[in-house]
Design a protein around this motif. Structure first.
Motif, PDB file in Angstrom:
ATOM      1  N   ASN A 200       0.857  -1.181   0.000  1.00  0.00           N
ATOM      2  CA  ASN A 200       0.000   0.000   0.000  1.00  0.00           C
ATOM      3  C   ASN A 200       0.894   1.232   0.000  1.00  0.00           C
ATOM      4  O   ASN A 200       1.378   1.674   1.033  1.00  0.00           O
ATOM      5  CB  ASN A 200      -0.869  -0.032   1.261  1.00  0.00           C
ATOM      6  CG  ASN A 200      -1.942   1.008   1.237  1.00  0.00           C
ATOM      7  OD1 ASN A 200      -1.855   1.988   0.493  1.00  0.00           O
ATOM      8  ND2 ASN A 200      -2.959   0.820   2.036  1.00  0.00           N
ATOM      9  N   GLU A 202       0.307   4.360  -0.564  1.00  0.00           N
ATOM     10  CA  GLU A 202      -0.189   5.547   0.135  1.00  0.00           C
ATOM     11  C   GLU A 202      -0.002   5.417   1.639  1.00  0.00           C
ATOM     12  O   GLU A 202       0.442   6.352   2.304  1.00  0.00           O
ATOM     13  CB  GLU A 202      -1.668   5.765  -0.203  1.00  0.00           C
ATOM     14  CG  GLU A 202      -1.835   6.363  -1.574  1.00  0.00           C
ATOM     15  CD  GLU A 202      -3.272   6.292  -2.062  1.00  0.00           C
ATOM     16  OE1 GLU A 202      -3.966   5.310  -1.735  1.00  0.00           O
ATOM     17  OE2 GLU A 202      -3.669   7.210  -2.776  1.00  0.00           O
ATOM     18  N   ALA A 203      -0.334   4.219   2.155  1.00  0.00           N
ATOM     19  CA  ALA A 203      -0.171   4.010   3.590  1.00  0.00           C
ATOM     20  C   ALA A 203       1.299   4.136   3.973  1.00  0.00           C
ATOM     21  O   ALA A 203       1.636   4.713   5.005  1.00  0.00           O
ATOM     22  CB  ALA A 203      -0.706   2.639   3.983  1.00  0.00           C
ATOM     23  N   ALA A 204       2.189   3.610   3.134  1.00  0.00           N
ATOM     24  CA  ALA A 204       3.623   3.683   3.427  1.00  0.00           C
ATOM     25  C   ALA A 204       4.053   5.135   3.525  1.00  0.00           C
ATOM     26  O   ALA A 204       4.804   5.522   4.426  1.00  0.00           O
ATOM     27  CB  ALA A 204       4.413   2.955   2.346  1.00  0.00           C
ATOM     28  N   SER A 205       3.551   5.951   2.619  1.00  0.00           N
ATOM     29  CA  SER A 205       3.922   7.358   2.635  1.00  0.00           C
ATOM     30  C   SER A 205       3.394   8.035   3.900  1.00  0.00           C
ATOM     31  O   SER A 205       4.087   8.838   4.522  1.00  0.00           O
ATOM     32  CB  SER A 205       3.352   8.020   1.375  1.00  0.00           C
ATOM     33  OG  SER A 205       3.455   9.401   1.469  1.00  0.00           O
TER      34      SER A 205
ATOM     35  N   TYR B 299       1.412  15.246   3.088  1.00  0.00           N
ATOM     36  CA  TYR B 299       1.024  14.253   2.099  1.00  0.00           C
ATOM     37  C   TYR B 299       0.511  14.927   0.827  1.00  0.00           C
ATOM     38  O   TYR B 299       0.722  14.442  -0.274  1.00  0.00           O
ATOM     39  CB  TYR B 299      -0.052  13.350   2.698  1.00  0.00           C
ATOM     40  CG  TYR B 299      -0.496  12.224   1.814  1.00  0.00           C
ATOM     41  CD1 TYR B 299       0.333  11.127   1.606  1.00  0.00           C
ATOM     42  CD2 TYR B 299      -1.728  12.256   1.181  1.00  0.00           C
ATOM     43  CE1 TYR B 299      -0.060  10.092   0.794  1.00  0.00           C
ATOM     44  CE2 TYR B 299      -2.133  11.222   0.362  1.00  0.00           C
ATOM     45  CZ  TYR B 299      -1.306  10.140   0.179  1.00  0.00           C
ATOM     46  OH  TYR B 299      -1.692   9.114  -0.639  1.00  0.00           O
ATOM     47  N   THR B 319       6.213  13.829   4.519  1.00  0.00           N
ATOM     48  CA  THR B 319       5.578  13.033   5.568  1.00  0.00           C
ATOM     49  C   THR B 319       6.623  12.486   6.546  1.00  0.00           C
ATOM     50  O   THR B 319       6.361  12.395   7.744  1.00  0.00           O
ATOM     51  CB  THR B 319       4.813  11.845   4.963  1.00  0.00           C
ATOM     52  OG1 THR B 319       5.692  11.090   4.149  1.00  0.00           O
ATOM     53  CG2 THR B 319       3.647  12.324   4.132  1.00  0.00           C
ATOM     54  N   LYS B 336      -7.434   2.071   2.178  1.00  0.00           N
ATOM     55  CA  LYS B 336      -6.672   2.653   1.098  1.00  0.00           C
ATOM     56  C   LYS B 336      -5.385   3.309   1.600  1.00  0.00           C
ATOM     57  O   LYS B 336      -4.369   3.301   0.929  1.00  0.00           O
ATOM     58  CB  LYS B 336      -7.547   3.697   0.386  1.00  0.00           C
ATOM     59  CG  LYS B 336      -7.055   4.054  -0.984  1.00  0.00           C
ATOM     60  CD  LYS B 336      -8.152   4.773  -1.772  1.00  0.00           C
ATOM     61  CE  LYS B 336      -7.538   5.756  -2.733  1.00  0.00           C
ATOM     62  NZ  LYS B 336      -7.528   7.141  -2.286  1.00  0.00           N
ATOM     63  N   MET B 337      -5.433   3.899   2.795  1.00  0.00           N
ATOM     64  CA  MET B 337      -4.286   4.679   3.236  1.00  0.00           C
ATOM     65  C   MET B 337      -3.718   4.269   4.583  1.00  0.00           C
ATOM     66  O   MET B 337      -2.725   4.830   5.026  1.00  0.00           O
ATOM     67  CB  MET B 337      -4.675   6.160   3.304  1.00  0.00           C
ATOM     68  CG  MET B 337      -5.066   6.716   1.955  1.00  0.00           C
ATOM     69  SD  MET B 337      -5.918   8.269   2.142  1.00  0.00           S
ATOM     70  CE  MET B 337      -4.576   9.393   1.897  1.00  0.00           C
ATOM     71  N   GLY B 338      -4.340   3.308   5.249  1.00  0.00           N
ATOM     72  CA  GLY B 338      -3.878   2.992   6.599  1.00  0.00           C
ATOM     73  C   GLY B 338      -3.150   1.673   6.721  1.00  0.00           C
ATOM     74  O   GLY B 338      -1.963   1.631   7.039  1.00  0.00           O
ATOM     75  N   ILE B 339      -3.846   0.586   6.449  1.00  0.00           N
ATOM     76  CA  ILE B 339      -3.259  -0.718   6.728  1.00  0.00           C
ATOM     77  C   ILE B 339      -2.385  -1.213   5.576  1.00  0.00           C
ATOM     78  O   ILE B 339      -2.503  -0.749   4.448  1.00  0.00           O
ATOM     79  CB  ILE B 339      -4.351  -1.774   7.016  1.00  0.00           C
ATOM     80  CG1 ILE B 339      -5.291  -1.922   5.818  1.00  0.00           C
ATOM     81  CG2 ILE B 339      -5.120  -1.412   8.265  1.00  0.00           C
ATOM     82  CD1 ILE B 339      -6.146  -3.147   5.858  1.00  0.00           C
ATOM     83  N   LEU B 340      -1.487  -2.139   5.912  1.00  0.00           N
ATOM     84  CA  LEU B 340      -0.716  -2.856   4.903  1.00  0.00           C
ATOM     85  C   LEU B 340      -1.379  -4.223   4.818  1.00  0.00           C
ATOM     86  O   LEU B 340      -1.043  -5.127   5.584  1.00  0.00           O
ATOM     87  CB  LEU B 340       0.741  -2.945   5.339  1.00  0.00           C
ATOM     88  CG  LEU B 340       1.346  -1.592   5.736  1.00  0.00           C
ATOM     89  CD1 LEU B 340       2.679  -1.772   6.430  1.00  0.00           C
ATOM     90  CD2 LEU B 340       1.491  -0.707   4.513  1.00  0.00           C
ATOM     91  N   PRO B 341      -2.362  -4.377   3.925  1.00  0.00           N
ATOM     92  CA  PRO B 341      -3.341  -5.459   4.042  1.00  0.00           C
ATOM     93  C   PRO B 341      -2.759  -6.867   4.096  1.00  0.00           C
ATOM     94  O   PRO B 341      -3.234  -7.706   4.849  1.00  0.00           O
ATOM     95  CB  PRO B 341      -4.217  -5.276   2.797  1.00  0.00           C
ATOM     96  CG  PRO B 341      -3.417  -4.445   1.866  1.00  0.00           C
ATOM     97  CD  PRO B 341      -2.588  -3.558   2.739  1.00  0.00           C
ATOM     98  N   ARG B 405       0.015   1.687  16.882  1.00  0.00           N
ATOM     99  CA  ARG B 405       1.339   1.826  16.288  1.00  0.00           C
ATOM    100  C   ARG B 405       1.762   3.289  16.235  1.00  0.00           C
ATOM    101  O   ARG B 405       2.945   3.601  16.347  1.00  0.00           O
ATOM    102  CB  ARG B 405       1.383   1.194  14.896  1.00  0.00           C
ATOM    103  CG  ARG B 405       0.741   2.016  13.813  1.00  0.00           C
ATOM    104  CD  ARG B 405       0.980   1.370  12.468  1.00  0.00           C
ATOM    105  NE  ARG B 405       0.282   2.124  11.428  1.00  0.00           N
ATOM    106  CZ  ARG B 405      -0.121   1.591  10.280  1.00  0.00           C
ATOM    107  NH1 ARG B 405       0.098   0.323  10.037  1.00  0.00           N
ATOM    108  NH2 ARG B 405      -0.721   2.329   9.379  1.00  0.00           N
TER     109      ARG B 405
END
Lengths: 327, 502
Positions: A200, A202-205, B299, B319, B336-341, B405
């Motif tokens: 992901n 976006e999440a990484a950023s 961001y 960021t 979409k923007m939080g988890i690393l699924p 986290r």
């Protein structure tokens, strides 16, 4: 209901590497039965020497696939670095091993250029590296006018042609590359970031990961591994040729995907690429040993590769169908 | 004449009752307004009425016939979505008549004929563009009108549904649009009009139906109601749970100072956040709340303005810098923007603290497991084990992983963007309590972005209302809901007496 479905998928994915290794063993056994020459020492050595190159590039490619990108200029970087190393040795009179070192650094630079172009100009990696592949191939032609560079000093031949015990030296290099890549991806912070970006971006950023820096770094590492493969191939042939690595872009992607590295990024193990490369090599070897017509060889190996790639998605499709019936 | 009737419509989504036993009738020659807060079920209803969703229970009849069985009846309903979804690279005429089958243009497409057929339509709607212009080159307001023309040209419609058609229109265009709507109405069509802008509803509407939490709470003829009635019905004042979650340890120390920040969706925003304070940001979807915070976080780009953290200048646009300095953003869209699924709960928890866990270039598994266990128990994360892939956890537990986290990054400012979106009531309260605890015990400054009025009113010490990317009012906690609600829909003066424009 939803839970069990996803659990099933997860277990299947986790076991892809084990499953594909099993398939490789089964294939080796079958190959041994159908062709008496397959398990011949000489045949095995040449097979392993072949797979060392595809495997090494496959491992490099899997790094890029993990972040959700790919590099189609791997073959051209390899051959250009081989040519440059050859020219340094033969035309420039530079010490052969120093030339190899310089070629490795040049490979790193080529990779860096790829990475910077793709991140800074926000290009699609596939299209950008197709273009860059032409550039590197073009420089190659300008330098050599299409002719091979012969009279490579014999002192480096053993790197490509030699064995340590029964094992071909290029394969040892491949194992070395694999160990380093595995350490990077599985043990270090950067490795975790690589998976995070592939999962992901976006999440990484948002997590504060310097996404572009890591992407560039991977392109550079990949460039360097390509240079290594190119040089070893020159040592194997005893001459630098511009045709080196022509099939490597596609072969490396196929190896990585057969080995369970997702094209979409984020999952898979670079070790899978080596297993994938081994499967491809065994297939092409057996086809030759069975005396399949030269004209048919490409088509047959292609069919088997497509089947092998379908393996992991087929298992997903089957488990989804089962779930649908249950649901 | 009754054109469409929906009886006892119920629509369920996993964990949510989006529509609960809803009745609605639509008559031709009448403008029917539908109103409700974000998430009240308006969109779901529209999707059911246009045949996009199939309701789980209930019956929709069009012209007296069951549309569930005879799905072609849904063609009688022309729908104009809120977002512009035209083909930017095609011409105005091509966009108007796509898909061709429905408009009687079959086989080979005659460009000239298309343009000819487009001309009278453009003239009727007073859209000042040529049929052969590319849609991406014409103004947004014209695009919005083209969408309406397209919906009406396509089929032999009887009902026209407009979902917030004025969000991208200027005042003059809105007047024009209303004239057109009245003209269409005069041809005995039914109009369904959805808008957040109350003044528009009072100008245009004839009947009003109010939704709240998936239920139809009121239905009335427009002349019988006033603004107060609408707001009361909309919000319900059902502040039944009296527990409040605002911080009781707000200090005077200014933690974050934002000065005149401007970006793509917001202009000249200034505010201060104190240590230990929960500052609520509310507004409609698209008011620019998330964009504002993402720009401060680095961001999204900020075009101008400056930010100070602890009195020191704070760099915008990176960021990594923000995270290192303790400014953490927890995104609205966790998926979409939080988890690393595809990574495990453990990997998701430790990802921001890997530097601390690394020894001799490699991550210490022992320290990693220790941290994982600590976070799982401290934040009460329900997972079978730490190796479970995070995508299989419930939304609430994913949210707790993200909060947990973030806490190992030593945060000073935490931005919670819609932290309870898609989360059940019980876990909601848990997250509110957690925010209160973080503010009070660790002195963290919390920015809470929320579209749910109840949420902001329960949790925030101060509330800032954004409208069209500008601050329209600042309220202390305990302010009357009606006043805040008025500010977010831009109809009334804010607390300082500056008037809403547009």
């Amino acid at each position: 209901m939803i839970n069990t479905k996803k659990k099933g998928l997860a277990t299947l994915r986790r076991s892809t590497l084990t499953a594909i290794t099993l398939i490789l063993f089964v294939m080796v056994v079958i190959a041994g039965f159908i062709s008496p020459y397959f398990l011949d020492m000489y045949n095995l050595q040449s097979l392993i020497r072949d797979l060392a190159f595809v495997g090494m590039i496959g491992i490099a490619q899997s790094l890029l696939l993990l972040v959700g990108e790919l590099d189609l200029s791997v073959g051209k970087i390899a051959s250009l670095c081989g040519i440059l190393a050859g020219m340094l040795m033969v035309n420039g009179g530079v010490d052969p091993f120093l030339s190899l070192g310089i070629a490795l650094i040049l490979g790193l630079v080529f990779g860096l250029i790829n990475g910077l172009l793709i991140t800074k100009l926000r290009l699609n990696s596939m299209v950008a590296t197709i273009g860059m592949s032409s550039v590197y191939g073009g420089i190659n032609l300008v330098l050599t006018k299409g002719k091979a560079i012969t009279q490579i000093p014999e002192s480096i031949y053993s790197l490509g042609k030699g064995n340590i015990g029964p094992i071909p030296i290029p394969f040892l290099f491949t194992l070395g590359v694999l160990l380093l890549v595995l350490f990077l991806t599985k043990k270090t912070k950067t490795g975790r970031y690589i998976y995070a970006i592939g999962n992901n971006r976006e999440a990484a950023s948002i997590l504060g990961i310097k996404v572009d820096k890591i992407r560039v770094m991977i392109y550079a590492i990949v460039g360097m591994i390509c240079a290594l493969a190119g040089i070893l191939y020159v040592a194997r042939l005893g001459s630098s040729q511009s045709t080196i690595g022509e099939k490597w872009p596609m072969m490396s992607i196929a190896s990585a995907v057969i080995g369970g590295v997702a094209l979409t990024g984020g999952t898979g193990n670079p070790a899978g690429a080596l297993v994938g490369a081994a499967i491809i090599s065994v297939i092409s070897n057996v086809i030759v040993l069975l005396g399949v017509s030269v004209y048919w060889q490409s088509a047959v190996s292609g069919i088997v590769i497509v089947l092998a790639i379908s393996f992991s998605s087929l298992s997903t499709i089957i488990s989804e169908k089962k779930q649908k019936k249950l649901g | 004449m009754k054109v469409l009737e929906a009886k006892k419509i119920t629509k369920l989504f996993p964990g949510v009752v989006a529509l609960d036993d809803v009745d609605i009738s639509i008559y031709s020659g009448e403008i029917h307004c539908i109103i409700g807060e974000n998430g009240a079920g308006k969109s779901t209803l529209i999707k059911c009425l246009t045949g996009v969703y199939k309701p789980d229970a209930g019956e929709i009849t069009i012209n007296g016939k069951d549309a569930g069985k005879e799905r072609s009846l849904f063609r009688r309903v022309a729908y104009v979505p809120q977002e512009i979804n035209l083909f930017g690279h095609m011409t105005v005429a091509e966009n108007l008549f796509l898909p061709y089958e429905k408009t009687g243009v079959n086989g080979l497409i005659n460009q000239k004929e298309l343009n000819q057929r487009a001309l009278p339509l453009l003239k009727d709607f007073a859209i000042n563009v040529e049929p052969e212009m590319l849609v991406r080159d014409i103004p947004v307001s014209a695009q919005q009108l083209i969408q309406i023309v397209r919906a009406t040209v396509c089929q032999d419609y009887q009902i026209l549904m407009l979902d917030e058609p004025t969000t991208s229109l200027t005042t003059e265009d809105t007047v024009l649009l209303f004239d057109i709507i009245r003209k269409i109405k005069a041809t005995n069509k039914a109009i369904v009009f959805i808008s957040h802008k109350l003044e528009e509803i009072f100008e245009l509407g004839e009947v009003i139906t109010v939704f709240r939490n998936g239920k139809r709470v009121a239905h009335e003829r427009m002349p019988n109601v006033d603004l107060a009635w609408v707001i009361t019905k909309m919000t319900g004042r059902a502040m039944n749970q009296d527990e409040t979650f605002y911080s009781e340890k707000v200090t005077d120390e200014v933690l974050l100072e934002v000065n005149h920040v401007t970006g793509a969706c917001f202009t000249d925003v200034s505010f201060k956040l104190r240590k230990g304070e929960i500052l609520g940001f509310t507004g409609l979807v698209g008011a620019g709340r998330s964009e504002l915070m993402q720009a401060i976080f680095g961001y999204l780009p900020a075009y101008g303005g400056s930010v100070k953290l602890n009195g020191k200048p704070f760099k915008l646009g990176e960021t990594n810098y923000s995270v290192r300095h303790g400014f953490i953003y927890l995104p609205e869209d966790r998926k979409k923007m939080g988890i690393l699924p595809m990574l495990s709960v453990r990997e998701n928890i430790t990802i921001p603290s890997l530097s601390k866990l690394t020894r001799y270039f490699s991550i210490s598994r022992k320290r990693e497991s220790a941290l994982t266990e600590a976070v799982i128990s401290a934040y009460n994360i329900k997972t079978p084990d730490a190796e479970k892939k995070i995508q299989f956890l419930s939304g609430g537990n994913q949210q707790k992983v993200i909060i947990g986290r973030s806490m190992s990054c030593d945060p000073q400012v935490l931005v919670f963007d819609e932290p309870t979106k898609g989360i059940d009531v019980g876990t909601k309260a848990e997250i509110y309590r957690l925010m209160k605890k973080l503010a009070e015990e660790k002195g963290i400054g919390i920015i809470l972005i929320s579209s749910e009025m109840e949420e902001v009113m329960k949790c925030a010490n101060r509330i800032i209302a954004l409208y069209h990317g500008e601050i329209y009012g600042e309220f202390a906690c305990g302010e009357k809901k009606e006043r805040i609600l008025s500010a977010i829909i831009g109809v009334q003066a804010d607390s300082k007496g500056s008037y809403a424009h547009d």
